[in-house]
Design a protein around this motif. Structure first.
Motif, PDB file in Angstrom:
ATOM      1  N   ASP A   1      44.446  26.851  32.720  1.00  0.00           N
ATOM      2  CA  ASP A   1      43.668  28.066  32.483  1.00  0.00           C
ATOM      3  C   ASP A   1      44.481  29.337  32.684  1.00  0.00           C
ATOM      4  OD1 ASP A   1      40.762  26.601  34.067  1.00  0.00           O
ATOM      5  OD2 ASP A   1      41.324  26.641  31.949  1.00  0.00           O
ATOM      6  N   ALA A   2      44.084  30.361  31.967  1.00  0.00           N
ATOM      7  CA  ALA A   2      44.625  31.686  32.230  1.00  0.00           C
ATOM      8  C   ALA A   2      44.175  32.154  33.603  1.00  0.00           C
ATOM      9  CB  ALA A   2      44.139  32.663  31.168  1.00  0.00           C
ATOM     10  N   MET A   3      44.939  33.068  34.164  1.00  0.00           N
ATOM     11  CA  MET A   3      44.589  33.684  35.444  1.00  0.00           C
ATOM     12  C   MET A   3      44.664  35.198  35.281  1.00  0.00           C
ATOM     13  SD  MET A   3      43.891  31.295  37.615  1.00  0.00           S
ATOM     14  CE  MET A   3      43.891  32.238  39.147  1.00  0.00           C
ATOM     15  N   ALA A   4      43.958  35.884  36.151  1.00  0.00           N
ATOM     16  CA  ALA A   4      43.937  37.344  36.046  1.00  0.00           C
ATOM     17  C   ALA A   4      43.737  37.978  37.397  1.00  0.00           C
ATOM     18  CB  ALA A   4      42.836  37.795  35.095  1.00  0.00           C
ATOM     19  N   TRP A   5      44.057  39.254  37.456  1.00  0.00           N
ATOM     20  CA  TRP A   5      43.730  40.106  38.588  1.00  0.00           C
ATOM     21  C   TRP A   5      42.802  41.208  38.100  1.00  0.00           C
ATOM     22  CZ3 TRP A   5      45.037  39.074  43.557  1.00  0.00           C
ATOM     23  CH2 TRP A   5      46.071  38.154  43.787  1.00  0.00           C
TER      24      TRP A   5
ATOM     25  N   TYR B   1      41.326  43.902  45.446  1.00  0.00           N
ATOM     26  CA  TYR B   1      41.913  43.163  44.332  1.00  0.00           C
ATOM     27  C   TYR B   1      41.436  41.716  44.368  1.00  0.00           C
ATOM     28  CZ  TYR B   1      44.925  47.035  43.090  1.00  0.00           C
ATOM     29  OH  TYR B   1      45.390  48.252  42.668  1.00  0.00           O
ATOM     30  N   TYR B   2      40.967  41.251  43.212  1.00  0.00           N
ATOM     31  CA  TYR B   2      40.436  39.903  43.076  1.00  0.00           C
ATOM     32  C   TYR B   2      41.261  39.104  42.072  1.00  0.00           C
ATOM     33  CZ  TYR B   2      36.202  41.965  45.096  1.00  0.00           C
ATOM     34  OH  TYR B   2      35.301  42.611  45.911  1.00  0.00           O
TER      35      TYR B   2
ATOM     36  N   TYR C   1      36.023  31.350  38.006  1.00  0.00           N
ATOM     37  CA  TYR C   1      36.150  31.292  39.461  1.00  0.00           C
ATOM     38  C   TYR C   1      36.779  32.590  39.961  1.00  0.00           C
ATOM     39  CZ  TYR C   1      35.750  26.237  38.627  1.00  0.00           C
ATOM     40  OH  TYR C   1      35.335  24.996  38.212  1.00  0.00           O
ATOM     41  N   TRP C   2      36.318  33.014  41.138  1.00  0.00           N
ATOM     42  CA  TRP C   2      36.780  34.273  41.714  1.00  0.00           C
ATOM     43  C   TRP C   2      37.135  34.089  43.178  1.00  0.00           C
ATOM     44  CZ3 TRP C   2      37.118  38.862  38.965  1.00  0.00           C
ATOM     45  CH2 TRP C   2      36.584  38.836  37.668  1.00  0.00           C
ATOM     46  N   GLY C   3      38.133  34.832  43.630  1.00  0.00           N
ATOM     47  CA  GLY C   3      38.439  34.889  45.039  1.00  0.00           C
ATOM     48  C   GLY C   3      37.565  35.901  45.750  1.00  0.00           C
ATOM     49  N   GLN C   4      37.763  36.012  47.049  1.00  0.00           N
ATOM     50  CA  GLN C   4      36.974  36.927  47.865  1.00  0.00           C
ATOM     51  C   GLN C   4      37.558  38.342  47.890  1.00  0.00           C
ATOM     52  OE1 GLN C   4      33.925  36.191  49.382  1.00  0.00           O
ATOM     53  NE2 GLN C   4      34.205  34.500  47.963  1.00  0.00           N
TER      54      GLN C   4
END
Length: 124
Positions: free
Chosen positions: A32-36, A94-95, A113-116
């Motif tokens: 999967d691609a990832m992003a900020w 920043y996530y 999906y997301w981080g905290q």
């Protein structure tokens, strides 16, 4: 349990650099691609940068293009963002986010999906 855990945030002076990291426990990370993204107080969550599943394509918001660099290490299920020449307007939480496909777009809906989040504060 799916987890994205960000680290590397902090309080810095304008002109300084920081490197954010995000480690994923997902089984689909390398596909999967990832992003900020980032979110300042009272504002919407905005796209910052994205990277394709094998890292051969990247895209940046105009506000960070030339200053930030996104990269990934699929062997370590980790995505990074090197942030140089930081400005006070970069102050935000920043996530990191995992996309729904190998290459994804700029909207929050393209990510599953997301981080905290990790706080970045830049003072002048």
């Amino acid at each position: 349990q799916v987890q994205l855990v960000e680290s590397g945030g902090g309080a810095v002076q304008a002109g300084d650099s920081l490197t954010l990291s995000c480690t994923a426990s997902t089984t689909t990370f390398s596909n999967d691609a990832m992003a900020w993204f980032r979110q300042a107080p009272g504002k919407e969550r905005d796209f910052v940068a994205t990277i394709s599943w094998i890292g051969d394509a990247t895209y940046y918001a105009d506000s960070v293009n030339g200053r930030f660099t996104i990269s990934r290490d699929n062997a370590k299920n980790t995505v990074f963002m090197q942030m140089n020449s930081l400005k006070p307007e970069d102050t935000a939480v920043y996530y990191c986010a995992e996309g729904r496909a190998p290459i994804t777009g700029l909207s929050t809906g393209a990510y599953k999906y997301w981080g905290q989040g990790t706080q970045v504060t830049v003072s002048s």
